[in-house]
Design a protein around this motif. Structure first.
Motif, short mmCIF file in Angstrom:
data_model
loop_
_atom_site.label_atom_id
_atom_site.label_comp_id
_atom_site.label_asym_id
_atom_site.label_seq_id
_atom_site.Cartn_x
_atom_site.Cartn_y
_atom_site.Cartn_z
N GLN A 112 0.90 -1.35 0.14
CA GLN A 112 0.06 0.07 -0.04
C GLN A 112 0.78 1.23 -0.09
O GLN A 112 0.59 2.41 -0.63
CB GLN A 112 -0.82 -0.09 1.27
N LYS A 113 1.93 1.43 0.90
CA LYS A 113 2.82 2.44 0.91
C LYS A 113 4.12 2.07 0.57
O LYS A 113 4.91 1.39 1.56
CB LYS A 113 2.59 3.15 2.04
N GLY A 114 5.04 2.24 -0.46
CA GLY A 114 6.12 1.60 -0.54
C GLY A 114 7.48 2.11 0.07
O GLY A 114 8.15 1.31 0.87
N GLY A 115 7.54 3.45 0.17
CA GLY A 115 8.83 4.09 0.94
C GLY A 115 9.75 4.16 0.05
O GLY A 115 10.09 3.93 -1.16
N PHE A 128 3.29 2.85 9.97
CA PHE A 128 2.25 2.95 8.94
C PHE A 128 0.94 3.46 9.64
O PHE A 128 0.66 2.89 10.72
CB PHE A 128 1.91 1.60 8.47
N LEU A 129 0.38 4.54 9.18
CA LEU A 129 -0.54 5.30 9.76
C LEU A 129 -2.02 4.76 8.92
O LEU A 129 -2.11 4.84 7.69
CB LEU A 129 -0.56 6.72 9.72
N ASN A 135 -7.79 1.81 5.78
CA ASN A 135 -6.81 2.32 4.71
C ASN A 135 -5.54 2.83 5.21
O ASN A 135 -5.45 3.62 6.26
CB ASN A 135 -7.52 3.42 3.86
N VAL A 136 -4.37 2.20 4.42
CA VAL A 136 -3.02 3.05 5.11
C VAL A 136 -2.95 4.15 4.23
O VAL A 136 -3.06 4.36 2.95
CB VAL A 136 -2.31 1.81 4.39
N VAL A 137 -2.87 5.17 4.95
CA VAL A 137 -2.87 6.54 4.63
C VAL A 137 -1.35 7.03 4.51
O VAL A 137 -1.13 8.20 3.73
CB VAL A 137 -3.67 7.45 5.18
N ASP A 138 -0.73 6.74 5.21
CA ASP A 138 0.89 6.99 5.38
C ASP A 138 1.84 6.30 5.75
O ASP A 138 1.58 5.30 6.47
CB ASP A 138 1.05 8.29 6.18
#
Length: 157
Positions: A112-115, A128-129, A135-138
């Motif tokens: 969801q959030k690569g980085g 992970f927020l 939903n993964v938002v950040d």
């Protein structure tokens, strides 16, 4: 899919269905007790105390994959965190966040959030927020302190 579709083991060996956290804002963190970032436990606990009554939870996943910095048993890790940093948020069983033994939750979070390193977790205290809908938002690098994400948490609450 959302984080609510996963089950994880807590520090006492019990399976926890993450759907139990529906409607809450979550901060999911891979941690270590012997890391240069370990003092972030204090900031995490401060955030937890500040926002838990508004529906905020921190899910702490000890990880020994980076420099063998979380060598203790689940019980020893929980004891260390409670005694040294007075943590009161939920600690889960030690996990792997990269590679063939990574837990499915982390496979999902990274998708969801690569980085900065693509999807791979770079080090302990990657955060992970998750919003109230799962939903993964950040995603925040280990160098981003809990204090720096206070405003983002408050906005979701």
């Amino acid at each position: 899919m959302s984080v609510y579709d996963y089950k994880v083991k807590d520090a006492k060996g019990n399976m926890v269905d993450l759907s139990d956290y529906k409607g809450k804002v979550l901060l999911i963190v891979n941690t270590a007790t012997g890391c240069g970032f370990t003092p972030q436990y204090e900031g995490l606990e401060n955030l937890y105390k500040k926002y838990k009554e508004q529906g905020f939870e921190i899910l702490d996943f000890p990880c020994n994959q980076f420099g063998n910095q979380a060598p203790g048993s689940d019980e020893e890790i929980v004891s260390f965190c409670q005694l040294k940093y007075n943590t009161s948020f939920k600690t889960f069983s030690k996990i792997e966040v990269n590679g063939e033994n990574e837990i499915p939750l982390y496979t999902y979070l990274k998708s969801q959030k690569g980085g900065v390193m693509g999807s791979k977790i770079k080090w302990n205290f990657t955060k992970f927020l998750i919003d109230r809908d799962g939903n993964v938002v950040d995603r925040f690098a280990p160098t981003v302190t809990p204090e720096k994400i206070d405003g983002k948490i408050a906005a979701l609450l």
